[in-house]
Design an enzyme around this catalytic site. Structure first.
Site, short mmCIF file in Angstrom:
data_model
loop_
_atom_site.label_atom_id
_atom_site.label_comp_id
_atom_site.label_asym_id
_atom_site.label_seq_id
_atom_site.Cartn_x
_atom_site.Cartn_y
_atom_site.Cartn_z
N ARG A 42 0.85 -1.19 0.00
CA ARG A 42 0.00 0.00 0.00
C ARG A 42 0.88 1.24 0.00
O ARG A 42 1.54 1.56 0.99
CB ARG A 42 -0.93 0.00 1.22
N SER A 111 -12.32 -4.34 1.47
CA SER A 111 -12.51 -3.72 2.79
C SER A 111 -13.99 -3.50 3.05
O SER A 111 -14.70 -2.97 2.19
CB SER A 111 -11.79 -2.37 2.87
N LYS A 140 -4.89 4.93 8.29
CA LYS A 140 -5.82 5.07 7.18
C LYS A 140 -7.06 5.82 7.64
O LYS A 140 -7.60 5.54 8.72
CB LYS A 140 -6.22 3.68 6.64
#
Length: 429
Positions: A42, A111, A140
């Site tokens: 990521r 997610s 996040k």
């Protein structure tokens, strides 16, 4: 054919967390050596060219170790390097389009934060779900706040409900999971039918660690412990339980076991607690200061928390002791004195149960009613008031199942339940 993958210890990278003197590639390599089973790359702020270059470097490490590499969000990067799959969020490319581009043999994770999102992902053919966030995190931005293990469990149970055989849904949870709480999270989030999450996803617990290999090893040890102890408890009869209790008392009387029991308790009963512990063959230590909890946790055999004379400094010591107890798999016994009598006490206990794995909760009928959300009994100070429960067995079983622990409700008749086995103990006159 789709690559087999193990979700037990799922690393999500963040290059901004890598300690000085280390590289992202080194951190991933060491983490895999320590036990990471799948990696998601990521890099939110990287340009496409840089992202592809980084992905190729990381891929050379993961392929050598036969560990799948997934790319976060960027389908184009995944295609460019022929990654093992992708992980997409609710604001990214729809699952159906990602599958069309990547084909049937790539791993696609999604997610989810709600039951509705989980159902859509399951019915859409997601290979696994990333359910979050469990605890607060700075790694996040999220639209839904931390749900705690109870909220994760609710989403997980719904996902299981809508999952159709033979394609059983798989899932991890993410958000603030670390070595101190991972076993608790996996145990508490386990579905009522005994089906547990497939693993946990971590970011800072490994990426920011001075020794990523050691950090991964500790996490894997905690995960292994959780897998051995989570799920539906076996059924026991009263004779078996009686024999086990008698054996413990016999060992205690003979002096063959002398457990060191740490008490963080109220000033009213502190002497009684120490004397009772000694009488039963234990060795008590009364220690509440935050600074000594890490050292004590390495040697104590049990931790007793009693919130009778609640004070802010004491709560800080309790929480630190519970945090380290979870790391060492030390059983925690919680006495939520007068919980329900004040909003503050209820909040303190709710947060303890949310954040730490409790082995036993012991309370009177009013305290257990507060934990069960029942109006049948109330607290007046430290006293339980009311006419009693219509079905006390159902109440203690409910609380035990909800909090994944043993519940002891004291009274004229004592009730003990682990959610599977429930016993009523009558006092001899």
């Amino acid at each position: 054919m789709k690559l087999e993958f193990d979700l037990s210890l799922y690393l999500v990278t963040d290059s901004t967390m890598v300690p000085a003197g280390k590289t992202l590639a080194e951190t991933v390599d060491q983490a895999i050596q320590g036990g990471v089973t799948i990696v998601q790359l990521r890099e939110k702020s990287a340009d496409t060219g840089d992202f592809i270059a980084t992905a190729r470097t990381v891929q050379s490490i993961t392929r050598k170790a036969s560990v799948p590499l997934l790319i976060n969000d960027r389908i184009d990067v995944a295609l460019a390097i022929d990654a093992d799959g992708v992980h997409i969020g609710q604001d990214d490319m729809p699952l159906s389009e990602a599958r069309q581009l990547l084909g049937p043999h790539k791993i696609i994770g999604v997610s989810v934060q709600t039951c509705e999102e989980a159902e859509i992902a399951v019915r859409g053919g997601a290979d696994y779900l990333g359910i979050g966030t469990c605890y607060s995190t700075n790694t996040k931005a999220v639209k839904v706040g931390p749900q705690g293990p109870a909220g994760i469990r609710a989403v997980w149970e719904h996902a299981l409900k809508v999952s159709e055989p033979p394609c059983k849904v798989r899932a991890v949870t993410i958000g603030g999971v670390n070595q101190y709480n991972v076993a608790h999270v996996l145990n508490y989030a386990c579905a009522v039918n005994g089906t547990c999450l497939d693993g946990v996803a971590v970011v800072s617990a490994i990426m920011a660690a001075p020794d990523p290999s050691l950090a991964a090893q500790v996490l894997q040890q905690q995960i292994s412990t959780a897998r051995q102890t989570s799920g539906i408890r076996p059924k026991y009869d009263i004779d078996h339980v009686s024999q086990q209790v008698a054996a413990v008392f016999a060992q205690s009387k003979a002096g063959s076991i002398t457990p060191l029991v740490q008490h963080i308790t109220n000033s009213v009963v502190i002497n009684d607690c120490a004397n009772a512990c000694l009488a039963l063959g234990g060795s008590p230590i009364m220690a509440a200061d935050v600074e000594e909890q890490a050292d004590l946790a390495q040697v104590v055999n049990a931790l007793v928390i009693n919130i009778g004379t609640l004070a802010t400094e004491q709560v800080a010591g309790m929480r630190e002791a519970m945090r380290h107890a979870n790391l060492h798999q030390t059983p925690i016994i919680l006495d939520p004195v007068a919980v329900g009598a004040t909003t503050h006490r209820m909040q303190v206990i709710d947060e303890m149960i949310r954040d730490f794995g409790i082995c036993v909760i012991k309370g009177n009928a009013g305290e257990i009613a507060a934990l069960a959300g029942s109006a049948e009994m109330k607290m007046r100070g430290v006293d339980a008031v009311g006419t009693g429960f219509a079905d006390p067995v159902a109440v203690v079983k409910q609380v035990a199942l909800c909090h994944r622990c043993v519940v002891v409700m004291t009274g004229v008749v004592d009730y003990v339940s682990d959610g599977t086995n429930t016993f009523a103990l009558k006092k001899h006159q």
